[in-house]
Design a protein around this motif. Structure first.
Motif, PDB file in Angstrom:
ATOM      1  N   PRO B 205       0.812  -1.219   0.000  1.00  0.00           N
ATOM      2  CA  PRO B 205       0.000   0.000   0.000  1.00  0.00           C
ATOM      3  C   PRO B 205       0.844   1.266   0.000  1.00  0.00           C
ATOM      4  O   PRO B 205       0.485   2.255  -0.655  1.00  0.00           O
ATOM      5  CB  PRO B 205      -0.832  -0.107   1.282  1.00  0.00           C
ATOM      6  CG  PRO B 205      -0.174  -1.139   2.109  1.00  0.00           C
ATOM      7  CD  PRO B 205       0.514  -2.064   1.170  1.00  0.00           C
ATOM      8  N   VAL B 206       1.956   1.246   0.718  1.00  0.00           N
ATOM      9  CA  VAL B 206       2.821   2.421   0.738  1.00  0.00           C
ATOM     10  C   VAL B 206       3.328   2.705  -0.669  1.00  0.00           C
ATOM     11  O   VAL B 206       3.358   3.835  -1.137  1.00  0.00           O
ATOM     12  CB  VAL B 206       4.003   2.201   1.714  1.00  0.00           C
ATOM     13  CG1 VAL B 206       5.072   3.261   1.505  1.00  0.00           C
ATOM     14  CG2 VAL B 206       3.514   2.235   3.144  1.00  0.00           C
ATOM     15  N   PHE B 207       3.666   1.633  -1.360  1.00  0.00           N
ATOM     16  CA  PHE B 207       4.178   1.832  -2.712  1.00  0.00           C
ATOM     17  C   PHE B 207       3.108   2.393  -3.640  1.00  0.00           C
ATOM     18  O   PHE B 207       3.384   3.203  -4.524  1.00  0.00           O
ATOM     19  CB  PHE B 207       4.739   0.524  -3.266  1.00  0.00           C
ATOM     20  CG  PHE B 207       5.699   0.783  -4.370  1.00  0.00           C
ATOM     21  CD1 PHE B 207       7.010   1.096  -4.096  1.00  0.00           C
ATOM     22  CD2 PHE B 207       5.274   0.761  -5.685  1.00  0.00           C
ATOM     23  CE1 PHE B 207       7.894   1.378  -5.105  1.00  0.00           C
ATOM     24  CE2 PHE B 207       6.148   1.038  -6.713  1.00  0.00           C
ATOM     25  CZ  PHE B 207       7.464   1.343  -6.420  1.00  0.00           C
ATOM     26  N   THR B 208       1.870   1.938  -3.419  1.00  0.00           N
ATOM     27  CA  THR B 208       0.771   2.511  -4.206  1.00  0.00           C
ATOM     28  C   THR B 208       0.713   4.017  -3.979  1.00  0.00           C
ATOM     29  O   THR B 208       0.543   4.801  -4.918  1.00  0.00           O
ATOM     30  CB  THR B 208      -0.560   1.863  -3.794  1.00  0.00           C
ATOM     31  OG1 THR B 208      -0.440   0.459  -3.934  1.00  0.00           O
ATOM     32  CG2 THR B 208      -1.690   2.367  -4.662  1.00  0.00           C
ATOM     33  N   GLY B 209       0.887   4.422  -2.719  1.00  0.00           N
ATOM     34  CA  GLY B 209       0.890   5.852  -2.395  1.00  0.00           C
ATOM     35  C   GLY B 209       2.023   6.577  -3.095  1.00  0.00           C
ATOM     36  O   GLY B 209       1.849   7.669  -3.630  1.00  0.00           O
ATOM     37  N   ILE B 210       3.178   5.941  -3.132  1.00  0.00           N
ATOM     38  CA  ILE B 210       4.344   6.558  -3.782  1.00  0.00           C
ATOM     39  C   ILE B 210       4.089   6.742  -5.271  1.00  0.00           C
ATOM     40  O   ILE B 210       4.351   7.788  -5.855  1.00  0.00           O
ATOM     41  CB  ILE B 210       5.603   5.690  -3.544  1.00  0.00           C
ATOM     42  CG1 ILE B 210       6.005   5.778  -2.069  1.00  0.00           C
ATOM     43  CG2 ILE B 210       6.730   6.108  -4.450  1.00  0.00           C
ATOM     44  CD1 ILE B 210       7.150   4.868  -1.693  1.00  0.00           C
ATOM     45  N   ARG B 211       3.494   5.701  -5.838  1.00  0.00           N
ATOM     46  CA  ARG B 211       3.232   5.752  -7.273  1.00  0.00           C
ATOM     47  C   ARG B 211       2.217   6.854  -7.597  1.00  0.00           C
ATOM     48  O   ARG B 211       2.366   7.624  -8.543  1.00  0.00           O
ATOM     49  CB  ARG B 211       2.690   4.399  -7.697  1.00  0.00           C
ATOM     50  CG  ARG B 211       2.404   4.327  -9.152  1.00  0.00           C
ATOM     51  CD  ARG B 211       1.978   2.942  -9.498  1.00  0.00           C
ATOM     52  NE  ARG B 211       1.158   3.010 -10.668  1.00  0.00           N
ATOM     53  CZ  ARG B 211       0.280   2.096 -11.007  1.00  0.00           C
ATOM     54  NH1 ARG B 211       0.129   1.036 -10.257  1.00  0.00           N
ATOM     55  NH2 ARG B 211      -0.423   2.238 -12.082  1.00  0.00           N
ATOM     56  N   TYR B 212       1.202   6.925  -6.745  1.00  0.00           N
ATOM     57  CA  TYR B 212       0.198   7.960  -6.903  1.00  0.00           C
ATOM     58  C   TYR B 212       0.848   9.334  -6.716  1.00  0.00           C
ATOM     59  O   TYR B 212       0.557  10.296  -7.431  1.00  0.00           O
ATOM     60  CB  TYR B 212      -0.893   7.701  -5.863  1.00  0.00           C
ATOM     61  CG  TYR B 212      -2.173   8.431  -6.109  1.00  0.00           C
ATOM     62  CD1 TYR B 212      -2.571   8.769  -7.382  1.00  0.00           C
ATOM     63  CD2 TYR B 212      -2.999   8.770  -5.040  1.00  0.00           C
ATOM     64  CE1 TYR B 212      -3.754   9.434  -7.596  1.00  0.00           C
ATOM     65  CE2 TYR B 212      -4.179   9.424  -5.237  1.00  0.00           C
ATOM     66  CZ  TYR B 212      -4.555   9.765  -6.512  1.00  0.00           C
ATOM     67  OH  TYR B 212      -5.726  10.420  -6.721  1.00  0.00           O
ATOM     68  N   GLY B 213       1.776   9.401  -5.767  1.00  0.00           N
ATOM     69  CA  GLY B 213       2.502  10.645  -5.522  1.00  0.00           C
ATOM     70  C   GLY B 213       3.282  11.093  -6.737  1.00  0.00           C
ATOM     71  O   GLY B 213       3.340  12.278  -7.058  1.00  0.00           O
ATOM     72  N   LEU B 214       3.850  10.125  -7.460  1.00  0.00           N
ATOM     73  CA  LEU B 214       4.617  10.480  -8.652  1.00  0.00           C
ATOM     74  C   LEU B 214       3.699  11.063  -9.730  1.00  0.00           C
ATOM     75  O   LEU B 214       4.032  12.049 -10.383  1.00  0.00           O
ATOM     76  CB  LEU B 214       5.367   9.255  -9.196  1.00  0.00           C
ATOM     77  CG  LEU B 214       6.253   9.565 -10.395  1.00  0.00           C
ATOM     78  CD1 LEU B 214       7.416  10.462  -9.995  1.00  0.00           C
ATOM     79  CD2 LEU B 214       6.784   8.299 -11.051  1.00  0.00           C
ATOM     80  N   THR B 215       2.528  10.455  -9.895  1.00  0.00           N
ATOM     81  CA  THR B 215       1.562  10.996 -10.855  1.00  0.00           C
ATOM     82  C   THR B 215       1.229  12.444 -10.495  1.00  0.00           C
ATOM     83  O   THR B 215       1.224  13.339 -11.347  1.00  0.00           O
ATOM     84  CB  THR B 215       0.260  10.172 -10.833  1.00  0.00           C
ATOM     85  OG1 THR B 215       0.602   8.801 -10.934  1.00  0.00           O
ATOM     86  CG2 THR B 215      -0.651  10.570 -11.955  1.00  0.00           C
ATOM     87  N   HIS B 216       0.967  12.664  -9.202  1.00  0.00           N
ATOM     88  CA  HIS B 216       0.658  14.031  -8.754  1.00  0.00           C
ATOM     89  C   HIS B 216       1.825  14.971  -8.992  1.00  0.00           C
ATOM     90  O   HIS B 216       1.644  16.114  -9.406  1.00  0.00           O
ATOM     91  CB  HIS B 216       0.342  14.003  -7.260  1.00  0.00           C
ATOM     92  CG  HIS B 216      -1.077  13.640  -6.989  1.00  0.00           C
ATOM     93  ND1 HIS B 216      -1.692  13.902  -5.801  1.00  0.00           N
ATOM     94  CD2 HIS B 216      -1.994  13.045  -7.757  1.00  0.00           C
ATOM     95  CE1 HIS B 216      -2.936  13.477  -5.851  1.00  0.00           C
ATOM     96  NE2 HIS B 216      -3.134  12.945  -7.035  1.00  0.00           N
TER      97      HIS B 216
END
Lengths: 357, 282, 259
Positions: B205-216
């Motif tokens: 889940p943390v990695f999902t957040g990181i990936r989403y963070g990169l999109t942002h």
């Protein structure tokens, strides 16, 4: 998306031709005039040109006072000349006040326009720096952060001034900003210099900046050139209206050229939010006739040709511009004759010297 | 559980399920072939149409320049190094801002996930922060720190921070109580609990957040470069627009899309691997 | 640009008083520092100045005009985008051919950061309101397409078999089976579309021609170095975004329950 959009445009075009075909009668016509600048805090007014006079003094509206079918609408563009090009490309304007470089760019990209008269054609360019900056001349700008709105006539003017001082655009760190943003950045000392006019004089008056250089009094070829244009579509559909609009602009140019009106003129332009004292400084030491001439003279035409050549040289333009038929002076000539103003304004030759009539 | 923050990003972006991505490469390629073929139908029809329309003048170039023209601009910009320099500047900004935002986000999110007290204090604040779009903060930050490089980094940090914090926090919180109790029974130290229970369970889940963070971060970069910059891909669009170079604008958009796509795919494949490797709690 | 909170909206922690510690401390520090002259009031104006600025803008009437203009833009863009989105999503969900040909391109175009469309859309549509509405519609459309497609495609097989047995026509299949089955998914898409549309409204007001709107208000505030105005604008943006999200969540919840 493009094909759909294309369809829509074609439909709109078809509708427009239908409408304009009928407009030969006395159907209502809206004359849409664009202006490649905007007033302080986005007021829908401008200053410093005969076109701004026409707007603030309702010269075009008065021309059509007796014709309730004809409406006049003005649009002011914070995005300056480049934004006016977008509007012309989208068939949203019939006339426009615009500077040399953006119009040349538009022409190179296939926008169908004709230049009717000069307006704001001898406008000086100013360069200002923060009040305590070490920048004192053009040569000091080397390597510094300089704000200019790219693709405008101010941009081209800067290039000409730099060249005369042995510099090129790439010797500077150019920051692309509209004039409101540049003025704010200059006051906050975030940049080393900005290119503009009344906004900078105003900052200097408030001791928030100092004027480092102005083209005023320097070679007249360094200044900015601008004009009023009409779209080919409108001119073809309404030559009569084109003539009357030109008449109105020439009348505004005449009124703006009378020294007796100087104070009244500066106050009229005050509608844009620029103070009278700033405008007085902007026009100090120059005759109104010189600044507000509508003539498309040799100097004007030569400056446009050189602007195109320079723009190409500096990579602002990728293609040659065809000047054939672009300067359409028949309306201007007729207006001058009509208003009995022959010989009123002095034409200049290509080297910037007054030419004896 | 009122919030499924871990699920949200995927739903937002509607990405393929991780299992699909975890398929062996060869199989993926074999399956991709028909997809690619079908995908070529549209350009096979559209490109000649575009070309003909541009050539005949039905489609004025101030609406859409001919494909060949866009291509030659692209080649010119690659050859002159102009494109690489703008892309490099943009990428550097993203790396700096995203890296910083990720570190702060991981620390803050972990603190919130592990400590009830920290969470009570910080969580409402983060919710409030996330309610105001990054775009809205840009003018505020411009007044505060000017228009220089710090502005760009700050905006990207902010954009990265929120999803990383929310997902890290949720990831830690979602660790089943039972597992921690087992840890208690086995008399694990806090360090051991973190290393052996919390970390493996929270990585996906943390990695999902990181990936989403990169999109942002990428979107924030383009926004801030559009608004206040003199270099970078976002600026390239502004410059092209002002000079009425549609070809440059189109090239800029394609490059922005490509970089966004490639970086997202890279993180997605890492994510898929992590998901497979992680222990299942359910 | 997108900071989308979870559509369901997180519940505020029960111990609200602890949650108040940080904001109250921050506000107190802010107020104190601007009062004691520790911070430049140009950067951090005292709170009552922001309140007064808000009051002034409200009374002068400009604020309401801006708010109304933004909301109108937001909703017309959303309406257009949602309509196109549902139609396109349904086609992509039902037709294998359309899916194969269009979906890869849709996914590719989707990768372009939304704001990067602004220059091209401005060049295509000029300075009219149309340009802004089209941009908002584009933003709203993307999540609607994705979720509609997913929902329509995922109609349960037993249901489809029932439809076959009843000899449903194509229209009946669509109206009685696929769309109702896809409703929750479509609603999620619409909800996200609303959030995106609001973000896009702000973006359009920032980057496109000057006009009334909350985004324009913020930009004007920055140019005038009017920090209270900027902060006021940010506050309003956040509140409206929050309200839109909550309202959409509520409607979605109600509809799904009823469904």
């Amino acid at each position: 998306m493009p094909p759909t959009r294309r369809l829509l445009i074609r439909a709109a075009f078809a509708a427009a031709t239908l409408i304009s075909a009928q407009a030969a009668g006395a159907d209502p016509v809206t004359i849409r005039i664009g202006y490649a600048a905007i007033g302080v805090d986005n007021r829908p007014f401008a200053e410093g040109t005969s076109a701004a006079t026409a707007r603030a003094g309702n010269f075009v509206e008065d021309e059509f006072k007796g014709a309730p079918d004809i409406k006049v609408e003005w649009y002011f563009f914070k995005g300056a000349g480049p934004a006016v090009n977008e509007a012309i490309a989208n068939n949203q304007l019939d006339f426009a006040y615009q500077g040399d470089l953006p119009s040349i760019i538009g022409r190179a990209n296939g926008l169908k326009t004709k230049l009717l008269l000069a307006s704001g054609a001898h406008k000086p360019t100013y360069i200002a720096s923060p009040i305590d900056s070490v920048v004192a001349s053009i040569k000091d700008l080397k390597g510094r952060k300089v704000a200019v709105q790219r693709g405008t006539n101010g941009h081209l003017s800067l290039i000409k001034v730099l060249e005369a001082n042995g510099l090129a655009e790439r010797d500077l760190q150019i920051l692309n900003m509209d004039s409101a943003t540049a003025n704010a950045a200059l006051a906050a000392k975030e940049i080393d210099a900005a290119v503009g006019d009344t906004g900078l004089i105003s900052l200097a008056e408030k001791k928030l900046a100092k004027i480092v250089y102005t083209t005023k009094g320097d070679d007249p070829r360094f200044g900015r050139y601008a004009h009023v244009l009409v779209t080919e579509a409108f001119e073809t559909a309404h030559p009569d209206l084109t003539q009357r609009v030109t008449n109105a602009f020439v009348r505004a140019a005449h009124w703006s050229s009378e020294e007796a009106n100087r104070q009244e003129l500066l106050e009229l332009w005050g509608k844009s939010g620029t103070s009278t004292s700033v405008l007085a400084e902007f026009f100090a030491g120059e005759t109104l006739k010189y600044r507000n001439t509508p003539l498309i003279d040799e100097l004007f035409i030569d400056q446009y040709r050189q602007a195109a050549a320079k723009s190409k040289e500096f990579g602002l333009l990728r293609r040659d511009v065809d000047f054939n038929g672009w300067f359409e002076t028949k309306y201007l000539d007729a207006a001058i004759k009509d208003l009995k103003l022959e010989g009123y304004w002095t034409p200049y030759d290509a080297s910037g010297k007054p030419r004896a009539n | 559980m009122s919030i499924d923050a871990v699920e949200t990003p995927r739903r937002l972006l509607s990405l393929p399920r991780p299992t699909a991505l975890a398929a062996p490469l060869a199989g993926a390629l074999r399956r991709a072939a028909p997809t690619v073929a079908w995908g070529l139908v549209l350009p096979a029809v559209a490109l000649p149409g575009w070309y003909l329309a541009a050539r005949s003048g039905v489609l004025p170039e101030q609406i859409l320049p001919a494909p060949a023209y866009v291509w030659s601009t692209f080649v010119d910009m690659v050859r002159s190094g102009e494109l690489a320099s703008h892309a490099g500047i943009s990428l550097l900004r993203v790396v700096e801002g995203f890296g910083l935002g990720m570190i702060i986000g991981l620390v803050a999110g972990a603190a919130m996930g592990l400590s009830r007290r920290v969470d009570d204090m910080l969580h409402p604040f983060f919710i409030a922060l996330s309610q105001v779009p990054t775009l809205a903060w840009i003018p505020f930050l411009m007044l505060l720190v000017g228009i220089g490089e710090p502005l760009k980094i700050l905006v990207i940090v902010k954009a990265t921070l929120v999803p990383v914090v929310i997902n890290t926090r949720a990831g830690i919180r979602n660790i089943p109580k039972g597992l921690l109790e087992v840890g208690d029974v086995l008399r694990f130290t806090t360090g051991q609990k973190l290393r052996l229970i919390v970390l493996p369970g929270t990585v996906p889940p943390v990695f999902t957040g990181i990936r989403y963070g990169l999109t942002h971060a990428w979107i924030a970069l383009v926004s801030v470069e559009l608004l206040a910059s003199s270099e970078g891909l976002g600026y390239l669009l502004v410059w092209g627009r002002q000079m009425f170079w549609l070809d440059t604008v189109v090239v800029g958009m394609i490059v922005i899309g490509l970089i966004g796509y490639v970086s997202d795919r890279l993180l997605a494949s890492v994510e898929a691997r992590l998901q497979r490797w992680a222990p299942r709690h359910d | 640009m997108t900071d989308v909170a979870a559509p369901n909206g997180p519940r505020i922690a029960p111990s609200v008083h602890r949650g108040l510690v940080l904001p109250v401390a921050l506000l107190a520090a802010w107020e104190l520092s601007s009062r004691l002259g520790l911070a430049d009031p140009r950067f951090l104006p005292p709170l009552e100045i922001i309140a007064r600025s808000g009051w002034h803008e409200m009374m002068e009437g400009r604020l309401w005009g801006d708010l109304l203009a933004s909301l109108r833009r937001d909703l017309s863009g959303f309406g257009l985008g949602a309509t196109i989105g549902i139609a396109l999503g349904t086609v992509l969900g039902l037709s294998r051919l359309a899916d194969r040909i269009l979906t890869p391109w849709f996914n590719g175009l989707k990768q372009i950061a939304l704001v990067a469309w602004i220059p091209l859309i401005s060049m295509w549509f000029g300075f009219d309101e149309a340009a802004k509405v089209v941009f908002v519609a584009l933003a709203a459309c993307i999540p609607v397409v994705l979720n509609t497609q997913e929902g329509v495609r995922a109609a349960p097989l037993p249901l489809i078999e029932v439809g076959r047995t009843l000899r449903f026509s194509r229209t009946q299949f669509l109206l009685r089976l696929h769309l109702p089955a896809a409703l929750p998914s479509i609603l999620t898409g619409l909800h996200l579309g609303l959030i995106y549309a609001w973000l896009a409204t702000v973006g359009a007001e920032y980057f496109m021609a000057v006009g009334p709107g909350i985004g324009g208000l913020i930009i004007a505030g920055r140019e005038r170095f009017d920090m209270p105005l900027v902060l006021l604008g940010i506050l309003i943006l956040g509140c409206i975004g929050f309200a839109i999200d909550r309202m959409a969540g509520w409607i979605e919840h109600r509809l799904i329950r009823w469904h």
